[in-house]
Write a protein that holds these residues in place. Structure first.
Motif, PDB file in Angstrom:
ATOM      1  N   ILE A 193     -15.853 149.244  85.325  1.00  0.00           N
ATOM      2  CA  ILE A 193     -14.841 149.105  86.122  1.00  0.00           C
ATOM      3  C   ILE A 193     -14.716 147.602  86.687  1.00  0.00           C
ATOM      4  O   ILE A 193     -13.615 147.145  86.517  1.00  0.00           O
ATOM      5  CB  ILE A 193     -14.947 150.052  87.415  1.00  0.00           C
ATOM      6  CG1 ILE A 193     -14.879 151.405  87.156  1.00  0.00           C
ATOM      7  CG2 ILE A 193     -14.116 149.731  88.609  1.00  0.00           C
ATOM      8  CD1 ILE A 193     -15.473 152.524  88.026  1.00  0.00           C
ATOM      9  N   ASP A 194     -15.955 147.048  86.791  1.00  0.00           N
ATOM     10  CA  ASP A 194     -15.754 145.579  87.271  1.00  0.00           C
ATOM     11  C   ASP A 194     -15.139 144.686  86.258  1.00  0.00           C
ATOM     12  O   ASP A 194     -14.326 144.019  86.528  1.00  0.00           O
ATOM     13  CB  ASP A 194     -17.050 145.208  87.694  1.00  0.00           C
ATOM     14  CG  ASP A 194     -17.646 145.735  88.808  1.00  0.00           C
ATOM     15  OD1 ASP A 194     -17.014 146.462  89.801  1.00  0.00           O
ATOM     16  OD2 ASP A 194     -18.955 145.769  88.893  1.00  0.00           O
ATOM     17  N   LEU A 195     -15.389 144.882  84.879  1.00  0.00           N
ATOM     18  CA  LEU A 195     -14.996 144.178  83.938  1.00  0.00           C
ATOM     19  C   LEU A 195     -13.604 144.435  83.651  1.00  0.00           C
ATOM     20  O   LEU A 195     -12.522 143.575  83.715  1.00  0.00           O
ATOM     21  CB  LEU A 195     -15.775 144.286  82.698  1.00  0.00           C
ATOM     22  CG  LEU A 195     -17.133 143.694  82.571  1.00  0.00           C
ATOM     23  CD1 LEU A 195     -17.768 144.281  81.355  1.00  0.00           C
ATOM     24  CD2 LEU A 195     -16.973 142.291  82.169  1.00  0.00           C
ATOM     25  N   GLN A 196     -13.143 145.778  83.585  1.00  0.00           N
ATOM     26  CA  GLN A 196     -11.569 145.988  83.214  1.00  0.00           C
ATOM     27  C   GLN A 196     -10.655 145.380  84.499  1.00  0.00           C
ATOM     28  O   GLN A 196      -9.791 144.934  84.214  1.00  0.00           O
ATOM     29  CB  GLN A 196     -11.429 147.567  83.166  1.00  0.00           C
ATOM     30  CG  GLN A 196     -11.716 147.823  81.758  1.00  0.00           C
ATOM     31  CD  GLN A 196     -10.991 147.579  80.702  1.00  0.00           C
ATOM     32  OE1 GLN A 196     -10.193 146.892  80.735  1.00  0.00           O
ATOM     33  NE2 GLN A 196     -10.891 148.343  79.483  1.00  0.00           N
ATOM     34  N   LYS A 202      -6.509 139.459  86.178  1.00  0.00           N
ATOM     35  CA  LYS A 202      -6.370 138.324  85.499  1.00  0.00           C
ATOM     36  C   LYS A 202      -4.961 138.335  84.719  1.00  0.00           C
ATOM     37  O   LYS A 202      -3.836 137.349  84.845  1.00  0.00           O
ATOM     38  CB  LYS A 202      -7.396 137.809  84.484  1.00  0.00           C
ATOM     39  CG  LYS A 202      -7.021 136.546  83.832  1.00  0.00           C
ATOM     40  CD  LYS A 202      -8.151 135.924  82.774  1.00  0.00           C
ATOM     41  CE  LYS A 202      -7.588 135.016  81.997  1.00  0.00           C
ATOM     42  NZ  LYS A 202      -8.505 134.595  80.864  1.00  0.00           N
ATOM     43  N   GLY A 203      -4.599 139.445  84.242  1.00  0.00           N
ATOM     44  CA  GLY A 203      -3.272 139.739  83.390  1.00  0.00           C
ATOM     45  C   GLY A 203      -2.310 139.616  84.168  1.00  0.00           C
ATOM     46  O   GLY A 203      -1.134 139.458  83.533  1.00  0.00           O
ATOM     47  N   VAL A 204      -2.243 140.113  85.481  1.00  0.00           N
ATOM     48  CA  VAL A 204      -1.199 140.360  86.447  1.00  0.00           C
ATOM     49  C   VAL A 204      -0.981 138.993  87.185  1.00  0.00           C
ATOM     50  O   VAL A 204      -0.335 139.028  88.358  1.00  0.00           O
ATOM     51  CB  VAL A 204      -1.060 141.531  87.153  1.00  0.00           C
ATOM     52  CG1 VAL A 204      -0.965 142.633  86.465  1.00  0.00           C
ATOM     53  CG2 VAL A 204      -2.262 141.671  88.091  1.00  0.00           C
ATOM     54  N   GLY A 205      -1.947 137.969  87.110  1.00  0.00           N
ATOM     55  CA  GLY A 205      -1.846 136.916  87.804  1.00  0.00           C
ATOM     56  C   GLY A 205      -2.349 136.968  89.312  1.00  0.00           C
ATOM     57  O   GLY A 205      -1.869 136.172  90.261  1.00  0.00           O
ATOM     58  N   ALA A 206      -3.291 137.916  89.458  1.00  0.00           N
ATOM     59  CA  ALA A 206      -3.725 137.913  90.929  1.00  0.00           C
ATOM     60  C   ALA A 206      -4.488 136.723  91.407  1.00  0.00           C
ATOM     61  O   ALA A 206      -5.154 136.089  90.471  1.00  0.00           O
ATOM     62  CB  ALA A 206      -4.682 139.132  90.877  1.00  0.00           C
ATOM     63  N   PRO A 207      -4.357 136.453  92.522  1.00  0.00           N
ATOM     64  CA  PRO A 207      -5.307 135.255  93.118  1.00  0.00           C
ATOM     65  C   PRO A 207      -6.645 135.214  92.909  1.00  0.00           C
ATOM     66  O   PRO A 207      -7.125 136.547  93.212  1.00  0.00           O
ATOM     67  CB  PRO A 207      -4.941 135.279  94.810  1.00  0.00           C
ATOM     68  CG  PRO A 207      -4.395 136.615  94.906  1.00  0.00           C
ATOM     69  CD  PRO A 207      -3.789 137.025  93.957  1.00  0.00           C
ATOM     70  N   GLY A 208      -7.393 134.263  92.794  1.00  0.00           N
ATOM     71  CA  GLY A 208      -9.118 134.482  92.709  1.00  0.00           C
ATOM     72  C   GLY A 208      -9.213 133.901  91.440  1.00  0.00           C
ATOM     73  O   GLY A 208      -8.363 134.042  90.222  1.00  0.00           O
TER      74      GLY A 208
END
Length: 223
Positions: A193-196, A202-208
């Motif tokens: 879960i954590d990795l996915q 990252k793929g949707v450009g979330a901050p962080g």
């Protein structure tokens, strides 16, 4: 969309639900071992704990049983997701919570999910569109959470990207069941879960920093 009506001569709805749950559990076990077509209703009734005559008091055919299996899987997934769709948690944290909850349900329903995707082609022309519609509802629930993030300026996605992101989450959850022979040798469900989640965000450009989140989940020797 109108739900396929499964016939029953029993009038007590609680008894129908109880007995059909027994039938569903037995059918999943047998369909997994032998496949839908090689499994007989007599085998299902025997494993359910009652006679073939009693089984036909709750369903009309083996195809009805397959429909009940598929319908129950989607109902459970949607039911477990609903509380998190109305949670006080908002934004990206809400999306993370929904992803985690969805993956946990998939982990719980691995056998049922495998049976459903292997055998759904055997559903009749009335049942298949309804089951596909339930699949769309499940995807739409994920899409709503992503859309909420976009509307609040937390993600920069167009309409096509929103829809694809929701499908990516659905499929990556299914992968835990479909490729469990490989993945579950490498990760626990929480590690997966954590990795996915990191990859998806990252793929949707979330901050962080998704890279930092991924690194934090790896063993020290791999960092």
């Amino acid at each position: 969309m109108k739900k396929k009506k499964v016939p029953s001569v029993i009038k007590d709805q609680r008894l129908i639900e109880y007995r059909r749950n027994q039938i569903i559990k037995a059918a999943v076990s047998l369909f997994k071992q032998k496949g839908f077509h090689r499994t007989t209703t007599r085998e299902i009734s025997r494993l359910s704990g009652f006679s073939i005559g009693a089984l036909y008091e709750y369903v009309g055919s083996k195809e009805d049983i397959l429909f009940l299996v598929c319908d129950s899987i989607f109902d459970e997934v949607i039911e477990r997701l609903q509380p998190h769709l109305r949670t006080d948690v908002v934004g990206i944290e809400r999306l993370k919570l929904v992803i985690r909850s969805y993956y946990k349900v998939i982990d719980h329903l691995q056998d049922e999910l495998l049976v459903m995707y292997q055998e759904a082609k055997s559903l009749d022309s009335e049942a298949l569109p309804y089951v596909l519609h339930k699949n769309d509802l499940m995807t739409n629930n994920i899409e709503l959470v992503i859309r909420h993030c976009v509307e609040n300026g937390l993600l920069q996605l167009n309409e096509n990207q929103i829809k694809l992101a929701s499908h990516n989450i659905i499929v990556s959850g299914h992968m835990w069941a479909f490729r469990r022979w490989a993945l579950q040798k490498l990760y626990t469900i929480d590690e997966y879960i954590d990795l996915q989640t990191s990859f998806l965000l990252k793929g949707v450009g979330a901050p962080g920093s998704a890279q930092e989140e991924i690194a934090a989940t790896l063993p020290a020797t791999e960092k």
